[in-house]
Design a protein around this motif. Structure first.
Motif, PDB file in Angstrom:
ATOM      1  N   ARG A  35       0.836  -1.210   0.000  1.00  0.00           N
ATOM      2  CA  ARG A  35       0.000   0.000   0.000  1.00  0.00           C
ATOM      3  C   ARG A  35       0.867   1.255   0.000  1.00  0.00           C
ATOM      4  NH1 ARG A  35      -2.982  -3.166   3.451  1.00  0.00           N
ATOM      5  NH2 ARG A  35      -2.093  -2.189   5.299  1.00  0.00           N
ATOM      6  N   ARG A  36       1.914   1.244   0.803  1.00  0.00           N
ATOM      7  CA  ARG A  36       2.818   2.397   0.879  1.00  0.00           C
ATOM      8  C   ARG A  36       3.507   2.634  -0.464  1.00  0.00           C
ATOM      9  NH1 ARG A  36       4.003   5.080   4.910  1.00  0.00           N
ATOM     10  NH2 ARG A  36       3.279   3.562   6.398  1.00  0.00           N
ATOM     11  N   ARG A  39       0.954   4.093  -2.901  1.00  0.00           N
ATOM     12  CA  ARG A  39       0.665   5.480  -2.529  1.00  0.00           C
ATOM     13  C   ARG A  39       1.818   6.409  -2.894  1.00  0.00           C
ATOM     14  NH1 ARG A  39      -0.077   5.210   2.916  1.00  0.00           N
ATOM     15  NH2 ARG A  39       2.044   5.865   3.256  1.00  0.00           N
ATOM     16  N   ASP A  40       3.055   5.905  -2.756  1.00  0.00           N
ATOM     17  CA  ASP A  40       4.235   6.716  -3.077  1.00  0.00           C
ATOM     18  C   ASP A  40       4.511   6.770  -4.578  1.00  0.00           C
ATOM     19  OD1 ASP A  40       4.568   7.084  -0.370  1.00  0.00           O
ATOM     20  OD2 ASP A  40       6.298   5.755  -0.174  1.00  0.00           O
ATOM     21  N   SER A  82       8.349   9.784   1.613  1.00  0.00           N
ATOM     22  CA  SER A  82       7.277  10.085   0.670  1.00  0.00           C
ATOM     23  C   SER A  82       7.199  11.567   0.322  1.00  0.00           C
ATOM     24  CB  SER A  82       5.934   9.592   1.203  1.00  0.00           C
ATOM     25  OG  SER A  82       5.623  10.258   2.402  1.00  0.00           O
TER      26      SER A  82
END
Length: 180
Positions: A35-36, A39-40, A82
């Protein structure tokens, strides 16, 4: 049918037991790292994504660091990733030489270094007598690959990688079995 296992010998974990993907303990860590990465805007889940997710999901991993200030610095570096710190990594493949680089996939996949860390965590678990890797197995694998992005983040946060590995091996954190 006769067993091929010598009488009195305990059968160890099979390759299928070890290769079934992340253990139940690590599945949320890998999902969080994916997920990270998405998202990034990263194409691959790298070792820094795994480290960040590992710290978020695993209390025994947080406990292995030298108190609040070191953990706060580490999380600060991971959060900055991020918003700029990790921009030098964007659109590049993390390859610390742990495993061969594979062709790009349509979905967010593990970088070669992250895949190598997951395999090293599995091997570490087997060596300590477990069939599935846990959070400390993965942390030890991330810290042991000195060329990984996770190791770079750990060093920037002031973490002594050798001391960290020693604490993991000796169980020097609160409430943890030695070697876990």
């Amino acid at each position: 049918m006769q067993s091929r296992t010598p009488q009195g010998a305990e059968p160890g974990p099979t390759r299928a037991d070890i290769d079934t993907g992340p253990s139940a303990a690590l599945a949320p860590v890998v999902a969080g790292a994916r997920r990270r990465a998405v998202r990034d805007g990263d194409r691959q889940v790298d070792t820094a994504h795994l480290l960040h997710s590992l710290i978020e999901h695993e209390p025994e991993v947080r406990a292995v660091f030298d108190g609040g200030p070191q953990l706060a610095r580490l999380l600060g570096y991971l959060v900055q990733r991020s918003i700029g710190y990790g921009l030098q990594w964007r659109s590049s493949v993390e390859d610390s030489g742990a495993v061969p680089v594979v062709a790009a996939a349509k979905e967010t996949v593990l970088s070669p270094a992250a895949a190598g860390a997951m395999e090293a965590a599995r091997v570490r678990a087997v060596l300590r007598g477990a069939t599935l890797a846990g959070g400390l197995d993965l942390l030890a694998a991330l810290a042991a690959d000195r060329e990984s992005r996770a190791a770079e983040v750990l060093r920037h946060a002031g973490v002594d990688l050798d001391a960290l590995l020693t604490r993991i091996e000796t169980g020097a954190q609160v409430g943890c079995e030695p070697g876990r």
